[in-house]
Scaffold this motif. Structure first.
Motif, short mmCIF file in Angstrom:
data_model
loop_
_atom_site.label_atom_id
_atom_site.label_comp_id
_atom_site.label_asym_id
_atom_site.label_seq_id
_atom_site.Cartn_x
_atom_site.Cartn_y
_atom_site.Cartn_z
N UNK A 35 20.23 -23.03 -4.32
CA UNK A 35 20.07 -24.47 -4.14
C UNK A 35 18.66 -24.93 -4.43
N UNK A 36 17.71 -24.01 -4.43
CA UNK A 36 16.31 -24.32 -4.76
C UNK A 36 16.00 -24.05 -6.21
N UNK A 37 17.07 -23.80 -7.02
CA UNK A 37 16.93 -23.58 -8.47
C UNK A 37 16.03 -22.37 -8.80
N UNK A 38 16.21 -21.31 -8.04
CA UNK A 38 15.46 -20.08 -8.29
C UNK A 38 16.35 -19.03 -8.97
N UNK A 39 15.72 -18.13 -9.70
CA UNK A 39 16.41 -16.99 -10.29
C UNK A 39 16.15 -15.78 -9.41
N UNK A 40 17.22 -15.17 -8.90
CA UNK A 40 17.07 -14.09 -7.92
C UNK A 40 17.59 -12.79 -8.52
N UNK A 41 16.79 -11.73 -8.40
CA UNK A 41 17.22 -10.39 -8.78
C UNK A 41 17.50 -9.61 -7.50
N UNK A 42 18.71 -9.08 -7.39
CA UNK A 42 19.11 -8.31 -6.21
C UNK A 42 19.05 -6.84 -6.56
N UNK A 43 18.17 -6.10 -5.92
CA UNK A 43 18.12 -4.64 -6.09
C UNK A 43 19.02 -4.07 -5.01
N UNK A 44 20.26 -3.83 -5.37
CA UNK A 44 21.26 -3.58 -4.37
C UNK A 44 21.65 -2.14 -4.18
N UNK A 45 22.59 -1.94 -3.29
CA UNK A 45 23.18 -0.65 -3.03
C UNK A 45 24.50 -0.56 -3.78
N UNK B 252 13.22 0.20 -2.61
CA UNK B 252 11.79 0.51 -2.60
C UNK B 252 11.43 1.54 -3.68
N UNK B 253 12.35 2.43 -3.99
CA UNK B 253 12.09 3.42 -5.04
C UNK B 253 11.99 2.72 -6.40
N UNK B 254 12.85 1.74 -6.63
CA UNK B 254 12.77 0.96 -7.87
C UNK B 254 11.50 0.11 -7.89
N UNK C 214 0.83 -1.21 0.00
CA UNK C 214 0.00 0.00 0.00
C UNK C 214 0.87 1.26 0.00
N UNK C 215 1.96 1.24 0.80
CA UNK C 215 2.80 2.44 0.87
C UNK C 215 3.54 2.68 -0.44
N UNK C 216 3.80 1.61 -1.19
CA UNK C 216 4.47 1.77 -2.48
C UNK C 216 3.57 2.41 -3.52
N UNK C 217 2.26 2.30 -3.31
CA UNK C 217 1.30 2.82 -4.28
C UNK C 217 0.41 3.91 -3.69
N UNK C 218 0.94 4.63 -2.69
CA UNK C 218 0.20 5.75 -2.07
C UNK C 218 -1.19 5.33 -1.61
N UNK C 219 -1.26 4.15 -0.99
CA UNK C 219 -2.50 3.60 -0.42
C UNK C 219 -3.59 3.36 -1.47
N UNK C 220 -3.19 3.20 -2.72
CA UNK C 220 -4.14 2.87 -3.78
C UNK C 220 -3.99 1.39 -4.14
N UNK C 221 -5.09 0.79 -4.63
CA UNK C 221 -5.04 -0.58 -5.10
C UNK C 221 -4.35 -0.63 -6.46
#
Length: 381
Positions: free
Chosen positions: A118-128, A72-74, A17-24
């Protein structure tokens, strides 16, 4: 299986909700479909194809005041985009808790990534800061996985004498023993920022470095590099300032559309398991244009994953056109996918392994010339 309960203590929840200014969110927006870690709710990681992880760790830039949390901005920009790829499931684990020290954050990121790999997932890191790449690599090293690494960066962060981790992390990553890097690629470096001896050293190790002009000259030639990559780390300084205002290193670089194309190629890789996007400094951004650029790169990564999901396995020969070529004294085979149009070429030796290539490599071999990509693979063998 990826057990979220094992990782819970390392993570902080996000408020959609905070990412979308409390809008759905609209049901057709990414924010409407993403399975997000919120207070009191854990995402189902088992069915996810892509998992997002925010890492708001910026101490690697060195001492000094830092701006707001980048991930969070991204996210705000990414979630607002429309969801076109119903065959790709996206989960978001929230943000990694910062450690007491930078080393603590490295350890936490390494632990979380290792569990997901190890769980065969693809991970995207939004890093610093870009030094988080080292922790990204250590997630593989602790499992003794031998990998191919690709870094996209206008600089080559091998400044051993620098006290700033973001300037020197590659030295530890490439030289520590035991080492689990089978091959290293460096994309889009800008020559005037790089000491010539750095390139000489990397070349002696048979690593491949592609300067900015080479990448821009024929972007499609980079697709096989990313198709063969297990771990990708990208610093947004590869994007020119006009397209990514938060990049204050250089007015030159890739165009925003070219960065999106590279991200799509990464998504098309059947081997890639981690993709870190680093170096975003919100306090330097203008009207969130860089955050939007990164969000669109993420969208194209998802688009690439959708293409990957349609690709056949190499042993399903009916799904490929096969071309037998005699190049000099060498008999070899090229394959072209009927589904995606991508190419592979066969290497000599007991395994007769196929490696990713391009149509240009096939044309070169057809003209009785050995493709440079073929030679480089042979040198490494």
């Amino acid at each position: 299986m990826a057990d979220f309960t094992l990782l819970h203590d390392y993570l902080l929840p996000i408020s959609k909700a905070s990412l979308n200014d409390d809008q759905e969110y609209d049901e057709f927006q990414i924010g409407g479909i993403v399975d997000l870690y919120e207070e009191g709710y854990a995402p189902n990681l088992d069915i996810a194809d892509i998992i997002l992880l925010g890492v708001n760790e910026d101490r690697g830039y060195g001492p000094g005041k830092k701006g707001p949390d980048a991930a969070d901005i991204v996210r705000r920009e990414f979630y607002s985009l429309f969801y076109w790829h119903k065959d790709v499931k996206i989960a978001d684990m929230g943000n990694l808790r910062k450690g007491v020290s930078l080393a603590d954050t490295y350890a936490a990121l390494r632990t979380v990534l290792a569990e997901l790999i190890n769980s065969n997932k693809t991970i995207i890191i939004l890093g610093g800061s870009h030094d988080l790449t080292y922790a990204q690599y250590r997630a593989y090293a602790t499992q003794k996985y031998v990998i191919e690494v690709t870094v996209a960066d206008a600089l080559i962060d091998l400044k051993e004498e620098s006290p700033i981790p973001a300037d020197s992390f590659l030295m530890d990553m490439l030289t520590e023993q035991p080492n689990y890097i089978r091959h290293y690629n460096h994309l889009a470096f800008q020559s005037y920022f790089v000491h010539p001896r750095m390139l000489e050293t990397l070349d002696k190790l048979r690593f491949d470095c592609y300067r900015l002009g080479k990448v821009r000259e024929n972007l499609e030639e980079i697709e096989p590099v990313l198709r063969n990559t297990d771990m990708l780390s990208l610093d947004i300084n590869i994007i020119k300032h006009n397209d990514a205002p938060a990049n204050t290193l250089s007015p030159n670089g890739l165009g925003g559309d070219e960065a999106c194309a590279l991200s799509r190629y990464a998504g098309m890789s059947g081997r890639l398991s981690t993709y870190g996007i680093y170096g975003y400094r919100p306090e330097k951004d203008k009207e969130f244009l860089t955050a939007r650029q990164i969000a669109q790169m993420l969208w194209y990564f998802v688009d690439g994953c959708s293409v990957k999901n349609k690709e056949a396995l190499l042993n399903e020969r009916d799904a490929f056109y096969e071309f037998n070529i005699v190049c000099g004294d060498i008999d070899t085979v090229f394959l072209k996918s009927k589904k995606t149009g991508r190419w592979w070429m066969q290497l000599p030796g007991k395994g007769k392994d196929f490696v990713p290539c391009t149509y240009n490599d096939y044309v070169t071999a057809s003209n009785n010339e050995i493709p440079e990509r073929w030679l480089r693979h042979q040198e490494r063998l």
